[in-house]
Design a protein around this motif. Structure first.
Motif, PDB file in Angstrom:
ATOM      1  N   ARG A 153      70.030  99.809  36.137  1.00  4.38           N
ATOM      2  CA  ARG A 153      70.070 101.185  35.650  1.00  4.38           C
ATOM      3  C   ARG A 153      68.942 101.459  34.657  1.00  4.38           C
ATOM      4  O   ARG A 153      68.745 100.727  33.688  1.00  4.38           O
ATOM      5  CB  ARG A 153      71.414 101.452  34.971  1.00  4.38           C
ATOM      6  N   ALA A 154      68.253 102.570  34.868  1.00  6.41           N
ATOM      7  CA  ALA A 154      67.126 102.934  33.999  1.00  6.41           C
ATOM      8  C   ALA A 154      67.584 103.191  32.567  1.00  6.41           C
ATOM      9  O   ALA A 154      66.828 102.939  31.618  1.00  6.41           O
ATOM     10  CB  ALA A 154      66.416 104.162  34.558  1.00  6.41           C
ATOM     11  N   GLU A 155      68.801 103.682  32.379  1.00  6.00           N
ATOM     12  CA  GLU A 155      69.270 104.010  31.033  1.00  6.00           C
ATOM     13  C   GLU A 155      69.464 102.768  30.166  1.00  6.00           C
ATOM     14  O   GLU A 155      69.356 102.841  28.949  1.00  6.00           O
ATOM     15  CB  GLU A 155      70.578 104.799  31.113  1.00  6.00           C
ATOM     16  N   SER A 156      69.744 101.617  30.781  1.00  2.45           N
ATOM     17  CA  SER A 156      69.951 100.390  30.020  1.00  2.45           C
ATOM     18  C   SER A 156      68.784  99.415  30.145  1.00  2.45           C
ATOM     19  O   SER A 156      68.732  98.421  29.419  1.00  2.45           O
ATOM     20  CB  SER A 156      71.245  99.700  30.468  1.00  2.45           C
ATOM     21  N   ASN A 157      67.861  99.685  31.046  1.00  5.32           N
ATOM     22  CA  ASN A 157      66.704  98.821  31.260  1.00  5.32           C
ATOM     23  C   ASN A 157      65.434  99.585  30.909  1.00  5.32           C
ATOM     24  O   ASN A 157      64.970 100.420  31.689  1.00  5.32           O
ATOM     25  CB  ASN A 157      66.666  98.345  32.717  1.00  5.32           C
TER      26      ASN A 157
ATOM     27  N   ASN B 200      59.758 100.686  37.127  1.00 10.80           N
ATOM     28  CA  ASN B 200      60.033 101.327  38.410  1.00 10.80           C
ATOM     29  C   ASN B 200      61.210 100.664  39.127  1.00 10.80           C
ATOM     30  O   ASN B 200      61.704  99.610  38.723  1.00 10.80           O
ATOM     31  CB  ASN B 200      58.779 101.323  39.298  1.00 10.80           C
ATOM     32  N   LEU B 201      61.658 101.284  40.207  1.00  6.73           N
ATOM     33  CA  LEU B 201      62.838 100.822  40.918  1.00  6.73           C
ATOM     34  C   LEU B 201      62.660  99.398  41.440  1.00  6.73           C
ATOM     35  O   LEU B 201      63.564  98.556  41.327  1.00  6.73           O
ATOM     36  CB  LEU B 201      63.159 101.778  42.070  1.00  6.73           C
TER      37      LEU B 201
ATOM     38  N   THR C 249      59.187  96.639  30.002  1.00  8.44           N
ATOM     39  CA  THR C 249      57.841  96.962  30.482  1.00  8.44           C
ATOM     40  C   THR C 249      57.221  95.785  31.231  1.00  8.44           C
ATOM     41  O   THR C 249      56.041  95.827  31.581  1.00  8.44           O
ATOM     42  CB  THR C 249      56.925  97.362  29.310  1.00  8.44           C
ATOM     43  N   ASP C 250      58.025  94.736  31.473  1.00  2.64           N
ATOM     44  CA  ASP C 250      57.504  93.593  32.226  1.00  2.64           C
ATOM     45  C   ASP C 250      57.903  93.730  33.696  1.00  2.64           C
ATOM     46  O   ASP C 250      58.255  94.820  34.167  1.00  2.64           O
ATOM     47  CB  ASP C 250      57.994  92.274  31.621  1.00  2.64           C
TER      48      ASP C 250
ATOM     49  N   ALA D 191      67.103  91.945  23.337  1.00  3.14           N
ATOM     50  CA  ALA D 191      66.428  91.968  24.635  1.00  3.14           C
ATOM     51  C   ALA D 191      65.985  90.559  25.032  1.00  3.14           C
ATOM     52  O   ALA D 191      65.379  89.842  24.228  1.00  3.14           O
ATOM     53  CB  ALA D 191      65.226  92.904  24.592  1.00  3.14           C
ATOM     54  N   LEU D 192      66.284  90.178  26.245  1.00  4.29           N
ATOM     55  CA  LEU D 192      65.851  88.889  26.767  1.00  4.29           C
ATOM     56  C   LEU D 192      64.339  88.876  26.957  1.00  4.29           C
ATOM     57  O   LEU D 192      63.755  89.861  27.428  1.00  4.29           O
ATOM     58  CB  LEU D 192      66.519  88.627  28.122  1.00  4.29           C
ATOM     59  N   SER D 193      63.701  87.774  26.626  1.00  4.83           N
ATOM     60  CA  SER D 193      62.288  87.625  26.944  1.00  4.83           C
ATOM     61  C   SER D 193      62.148  87.397  28.448  1.00  4.83           C
ATOM     62  O   SER D 193      63.127  87.085  29.138  1.00  4.83           O
ATOM     63  CB  SER D 193      61.685  86.450  26.188  1.00  4.83           C
ATOM     64  N   THR D 194      60.946  87.522  28.965  1.00  3.12           N
ATOM     65  CA  THR D 194      60.726  87.294  30.400  1.00  3.12           C
ATOM     66  C   THR D 194      61.147  85.892  30.797  1.00  3.12           C
ATOM     67  O   THR D 194      61.816  85.693  31.822  1.00  3.12           O
ATOM     68  CB  THR D 194      59.248  87.523  30.752  1.00  3.12           C
TER      69      THR D 194
END
Length: 374
Positions: free
Chosen positions: A194-198, A207-208, A201-202, A151-154
Motif C-alpha cells: 500500500r502506497a499510504e504505508s510504503n 511505483n507499483l 525510495t529504494d 523503517a527497515l533498511s534495504t
C-alpha cells in the motif's frame, strides 16, 4: 461426505494437493501458545485434529520472527521448540486424514516493544493510527497502541525475506502440507503493497512494481522450499484494518498482485472479505467486476472467506468465481462444521469471551453435533 451433487463436497485440486471437499478452515488467532517461547501444545494439536474434516485447514498466523509478533501468546515458527510443537499438530491432523497449511505471519508496525523489547519495524516510519498490539505484563492483558515504527533498511528487508524462507523450512520440517503468506489485514506484506504505508525510495517502494517486490521475493523464497504449487497468499483488498484504508486504486493494486502471483505459479489466492453484516443488505462486500477480473488474472485456486454460510458458499462456487470457501468463527464452536454443512445440521454459537487466551474452555470442549455421529 462424498456427495458430488453438492458442489461444496466435490474434490478439488489445489496446486499439488487434492482437497476432499471445498470447505476450508480459515486462519484464526486463538492466543494459546505455551510460555515461554510461544510454542504450540498438545492442546493445540487436539483443537486442529477435531477440525480435520475440512478440505484444508489454514493455521492461525504464526510469526516468522520474534519482532514479527503483534499479539501475546500467538505461536511462532522460528525456533526448534516451536517447530517440534507444530509437528505434534500436523501429525494429529494427518492421523485423521486432514490437510493443514501454516500461515506465515509478520505483523510489521502492528506491534509493541512490550512483546519483544524492540521498536516495531515497517516499510516506512509511518503509524497509520487505529492499530494496536495485545500485550501482557504486570499491569495485566490489554490492547496497547502501537508506536511509530522504524523503517527497515534495504538490507534488513532482504533479511526479513530470509526469515520467511527459514520459517518455510521449519514448516516443512514440521510436516505442513504447504504454507500461506499472510498478506492481508494491514500486516507487513500489505504495508509494503500500500502506497499510504510504503513511502520508501529504494527498490521496495515508490511505483507499483517496486511495492510488489517484497511480496514477490517472499513468495519466491518460500516456493523455493515447498514448491509454488504448495504456496498460497491471503489478501484483503477491500477490508481496511490496522491503519490500512480502502485506497481508491485497491482493485488495480490487487489485480497486479494476482497477476504477479499467477506468474510465479502459486497454488491459491485467499481473499479475506468483509462480513455481510458490515455492508448493506443485498450487496456484495467485493465488487462483482473485481471478482470477475480476479478470475481472469489468476489461474490457480481462489479461496474466499468472510461471513459465509452454506447457501452463500454454494452460490459463489456455482458462479465459478471461487473454488474453495473458508469458514472462520463457525469453526470455533463447530469442530465438525464440514459434516454439519453436508447434512444441513444446525450450527452451535460460540462464546466470544473465550476466543483469545485460556485453556480447554472455548477451545477443545465444543462437541460434535449428536446427529452427526449417527
Amino acid at each position: 461426505m462424498t456427495d458430488t451433487s453438492d458442489i461444496l463436497f466435490r474434490p478439488h485440486r489445489m496446486g499439488a494437493v487434492t482437497l476432499l471437499n471445498r470447505v476450508a478452515m480459515a486462519p484464526m488467532t486463538r492466543s494459546r501458545a505455551a510460555q515461554p517461547g510461544d510454542v504450540p501444545t498438545e492442546l493445540t494439536a487436539a483443537y486442529y485434529a477435531q477440525r480435520a474434516g475440512a478440505g484444508v485447514i489454514v493455521s492461525e498466523g504464526t510469526q516468522v520472527s520474534r519482532v514479527g509478533q503483534g499479539y501475546a501468546f500467538t505461536p511462532g515458527i522460528y525456533s526448534p521448540e516451536q517447530t517440534a510443537g507444530w509437528k505434534t499438530v500436523t501429525d494429529a491432523v494427518h492421523a485423521r486424514g486432514g490437510r493443514i497449511y501454516a500461515q506465515l505471519w509478520h505483523v510489521g508496525r502492528v506491534s509493541h516493544p512490550l512483546l519483544h523489547g524492540a521498536q516495531p519495524v515497517a516499510p516506512s516510519a509511518v503509524n497509520g493510527g487505529g492499530q494496536a498490539a495485545f500485550v501482557v505484563d504486570d499491569k495485566g492483558p490489554r490492547m496497547e497502541p502501537s508506536p511509530v515504527p522504524r523503517a527497515l533498511s534495504t538490507d534488513e528487508v532482504r533479511a526479513v525475506v530470509q526469515e520467511f524462507a527459514q520459517a518455510a523450512r521449519n514448516a516443512k520440517a514440521a510436516g505442513f502440507d504447504g504454507v500461506e503468506l499472510h498478506g492481508a489485514n494491514g500486516y507487513l506484506i500489505e504495508q509494503f503493497l500500500r502506497a499510504e504505508s510504503n513511502r520508501r525510495t529504494d527498490a521496495y517502494g515508490g511505483n507499483l512494481e517496486n511495492r510488489l517486490r517484497f511480496l514477490a521475493e517472499v513468495t519466491e523464497a518460500v516456493a523455493g522450499v515447498f514448491g509454488a504449487d504448495r504456496v498460497g497468499v491471503r489478501i484483503s483488498p477491500f477490508l481496511p484494518l490496522n491503519g490500512i484504508g480502502a485506497e481508491e486504486d485497491a482493485a488495480e493494486l490487487f489485480l497486479a498482485v494476482a497477476k504477479m502471483l499467477d506468474g510465479l505459479g502459486v497454488a491459491y489466492l485467499h481473499t479475506s472479505e468483509a462480513s455481510p453484516m458490515e455492508v448493506p443488505p443485498g450487496t456484495d462486500p467485493v465488487p462483482q467486476d473485481f471478482r470477475s477480473a480476479l478470475r481472469q488474472a489468476f489461474r490457480g485456486t481462489i479461496m474466499v472467506a468472510g461471513g459465509y454460510d452454506g447457501a452463500r458458499a454454494r452460490a459463489i462456487l456455482e458462479t465459478g468465481l471461487a473454488d474453495v470457501v473458508a469458514f472462520g468463527r463457525p469453526y470455533i464452536s463447530n469442530p465438525d462444521l464440514a459434516e454439519r454443512l453436508a447434512r444441513d445440521l444446525p450450527w452451535a454459537d460460540a462464546d466470544r469471551s473465550t476466543f483469545y487466551g485460556g485453556g480447554e474452555q472455548g477451545y477443545t470442549d465444543y462437541p460434535a453435533h449428536a446427529d452427526a455421529a449417527e
